[in-house]
Design a protein around this motif. Structure first.
Motif, mmCIF file in Angstrom:
data_model
loop_
_atom_site.group_PDB
_atom_site.id
_atom_site.type_symbol
_atom_site.label_atom_id
_atom_site.label_comp_id
_atom_site.label_asym_id
_atom_site.label_seq_id
_atom_site.Cartn_x
_atom_site.Cartn_y
_atom_site.Cartn_z
ATOM 1 N N GLN A 1 -13.560 -0.112 72.550
ATOM 2 C CA GLN A 1 -13.349 1.314 72.821
ATOM 3 C C GLN A 1 -12.677 1.569 74.170
ATOM 4 N N ARG A 2 -12.543 0.555 74.980
ATOM 5 C CA ARG A 2 -12.009 0.747 76.325
ATOM 6 C C ARG A 2 -10.499 0.972 76.307
ATOM 7 N N PRO A 3 -10.001 1.702 77.391
ATOM 8 C CA PRO A 3 -10.707 2.312 78.525
ATOM 9 C C PRO A 3 -11.483 3.560 78.095
ATOM 10 N N GLY B 1 -11.841 -6.664 63.766
ATOM 11 C CA GLY B 1 -12.435 -7.661 64.639
ATOM 12 C C GLY B 1 -13.320 -6.946 65.620
ATOM 13 N N LYS B 2 -14.053 -7.731 66.409
ATOM 14 C CA LYS B 2 -15.047 -7.143 67.298
ATOM 15 C C LYS B 2 -14.435 -6.128 68.254
ATOM 16 N N ALA B 3 -13.232 -6.403 68.766
ATOM 17 C CA ALA B 3 -12.605 -5.502 69.739
ATOM 18 C C ALA B 3 -11.286 -4.954 69.230
ATOM 19 N N ASP B 4 -11.079 -4.958 67.934
ATOM 20 C CA ASP B 4 -9.832 -4.469 67.344
ATOM 21 C C ASP B 4 -10.154 -3.327 66.394
ATOM 22 N N SER C 1 -21.748 -2.796 78.658
ATOM 23 C CA SER C 1 -22.081 -3.396 77.364
ATOM 24 C C SER C 1 -20.843 -3.926 76.655
ATOM 25 N N ARG C 2 -20.962 -5.134 76.124
ATOM 26 C CA ARG C 2 -19.845 -5.769 75.426
ATOM 27 C C ARG C 2 -19.510 -5.059 74.113
ATOM 28 N N LEU D 1 -10.567 8.188 84.185
ATOM 29 C CA LEU D 1 -10.453 7.142 83.174
ATOM 30 C C LEU D 1 -10.820 5.817 83.823
ATOM 31 N N VAL D 2 -11.780 5.102 83.234
ATOM 32 C CA VAL D 2 -12.222 3.830 83.797
ATOM 33 C C VAL D 2 -12.213 2.765 82.709
ATOM 34 N N ALA D 3 -12.009 1.531 83.128
ATOM 35 C CA ALA D 3 -12.158 0.419 82.184
ATOM 36 C C ALA D 3 -13.638 0.128 81.972
ATOM 37 N N GLU D 4 -14.408 0.216 83.075
ATOM 38 C CA GLU D 4 -15.819 -0.130 83.029
ATOM 39 C C GLU D 4 -16.467 0.375 84.309
#
Length: 491
Positions: free
Chosen positions: A147-149, A91-94, A141-142, A132-135
């Motif tokens: 890939q986050r964090p 999926g897009k974020a999986d 960018s979405r 380490l950052v989430a964003e």
């Protein structure tokens, strides 16, 4: 009625001229320094060659280790810190990351592993782990959501590059030089209203951008209307001018608005269209199926043998992708220069080849929108108005592969498909709504008309002239608005 419109233009201008001046200035910056991103060319150039002797676990081992019931939507073999890494997308974020050799799942990447990945990406360059950052300001960018964090690693090269390493996969997913970071504070970060990203206003960001651009479009249209009403087409005022304004700022605002007003309206309106407000550019047309029932049974040739066959043919593989085209499995290999080779992944002997035949792609593409028929098929050796490349730093930047097969259909949405023979993939799908959107946004906002783009620096001069004119209108509006507010402030 006129007085109401005059007042509406005046007070909208007090609020919105600041935004408009900011948009015009930051737009000029974006012409030369884009939002940081890691291009495909940069990524492939930094990877080592994949060694078939050191790789790989079987596809069945990878699928079991991923722990998903369904098939992945994409599978790619790459390298991190010199070791093979298999990436399975569900999926897009999986995204599931696996050690390519052992098949062991990579559940998290710590700071030491992130440092190792950064050093392998830029060998011989000192690296210092940051955090380490989430964003952050340069990773909104979405397409990074899966890939986050992100680990931030500061490199000691001449460009003072900051690398972003995924804590989920270990891949370097973004690079940002000190030049990019510095200019983006007054470029993309301002232009896209990124100061409003994050925190409690994050979920309102899209609406804020849309309604601000909508109000600015209304302000610009009102300004054109008021400017024309106030201009004396026959005869002159007592001052000898056709403009009624004597005060310099008011006079210049009026004259500049008449000269640049139309371009200002189109610039602001096209920026609004980039957000696809209220989904006006969505036709509801379905996306064509490109997976073609991905199944492990399509790939009986082990990846290690595929890599060895490609190496024996003289092709140095940096990445390998599993693809199903017309019901058959293929490996799509890429080298450090972005060149590709295909290799049949089924049973039996196979030799690498550069591209599928055009006739086969014509038959494959023609069936994608069945029962609708192809009305025109063309092999493009040059870009057209909807499939074209831009310089790498721009929002839609990057060179697109040629030749490409373009198919036009007689379906209700007037769909066009662009199929890349070098991969067998549909690389672009546009319907009638999207083709209109291309002109309303891309042409009017960045003037990416192919003849003009090929005639630089004329494109640069044209864009800068528009931006300077719009900025002068906005700055004069800011001065007029500030003076108006001071007059109304209690002493």
């Amino acid at each position: 009625m006129k007085r109401t419109l005059y007042l509406l233009h005046r007070w909208l201008g007090v609020v919105l001229c600041l935004f408009m001046a900011m948009w015009f200035f930051s737009g000029v910056v974006m012409m030369y320094v884009g939002y940081p991103k890691l291009t495909q060319a940069e990524r492939l150039a930094a990877l080592p060659a994949l060694d078939g002797g050191r790789c790989c676990a079987s596809l069945q081992q990878w699928l079991r280790a991923a722990g998903h019931n369904g098939a992945p939507t994409a599978l790619r073999l790459t390298s991190v810190a010199g070791r093979p890494l298999a990436l399975l997308n569900y999926g897009k974020a999986d995204v599931v990351a696996l050690d390519g050799a052992s098949g062991r799942r990579v559940d998290s990447v710590d700071a030491a592993a992130a440092l190792a990945a950064a050093r392998a990406f830029m060998p011989g360059v000192p690296a210092a782990y940051q955090d380490l950052v989430a964003e952050d300001a340069f990773s909104h960018s979405r397409n990074l959501d899966g890939q986050r964090p992100l680990h931030r690693v500061q490199m000691g090269d001449a460009e003072s590059t900051r690398l972003y390493v995924s804590a989920r996969t270990g891949e370097v997913v973004r690079d940002a030089s000190v030049n990019e970071r510095g200019w983006n504070w007054v470029g993309s970060w301002l232009h896209w209203l990124y100061p409003l990203r994050g925190g409690i206003v994050e979920r309102f960001w899209n609406d804020i951008v849309v309604y601000t651009a909508l109000a600015a479009t209304a302000l610009s249209l009102l300004g054109m209307l008021v400017g024309l009403w106030r201009w004396r087409f026959s005869g002159r005022f007592r001052s000898g001018s056709r403009s009624p304004y004597r005060a310099p700022w008011m006079r210049w605002h009026h004259l500049l608005g008449l000269v640049f007003g139309t371009l200002v309206v189109t610039f602001i309106f096209s920026g609004l269209m980039s957000m696809n407000p209220f989904k006006v550019l969505d036709s509801g047309a379905p996306k064509v199926a490109q997976r073609h029932d991905w199944d492990a049974a399509h790939f009986t040739l082990p990846a290690g043998q595929a890599l060895q066959l490609l190496a024996d043919s003289g092709f140095e593989v940096r990445e390998l992708e599993w693809r199903v085209v017309d019901g058959a499995g293929y490996y799509l290999a890429a080298d450090g220069q972005g060149r590709t080779r295909l290799l049949a992944a089924g049973a039996g002997p196979a030799l690498p080849f550069k591209a599928f035949g055009i006739a086969a792609m014509r038959a494959l593409g023609g069936a994608m929108l069945a029962p609708h028929q192809v009305t025109q098929a063309s092999v493009l050796g040059e870009y057209d108005n909807y499939y074209y490349g831009r310089v790498a730093h721009t929002m839609t930047g990057g060179q697109k592969r040629l030749p490409v097969l373009r198919l036009k259909f007689d379906d209700p949405h007037a769909t066009w498909l662009y199929i890349d023979p070098a991969s067998g993939a549909v690389v672009k799908q546009v319907d009638a709504h999207q083709r209109v959107g291309r002109w309303l946004f891309s042409l009017l906002h960045s003037w990416d008309w192919t003849p003009l783009l090929a005639s630089r620096p004329w494109w640069d001069l044209w864009m800068i002239a528009i931006s300077v004119g719009g900025m002068l209108i906005s700055v004069s509006g800011i001065v007029i608005g500030w003076r108006r507010l001071r007059m109304r402030m209690p002493r």
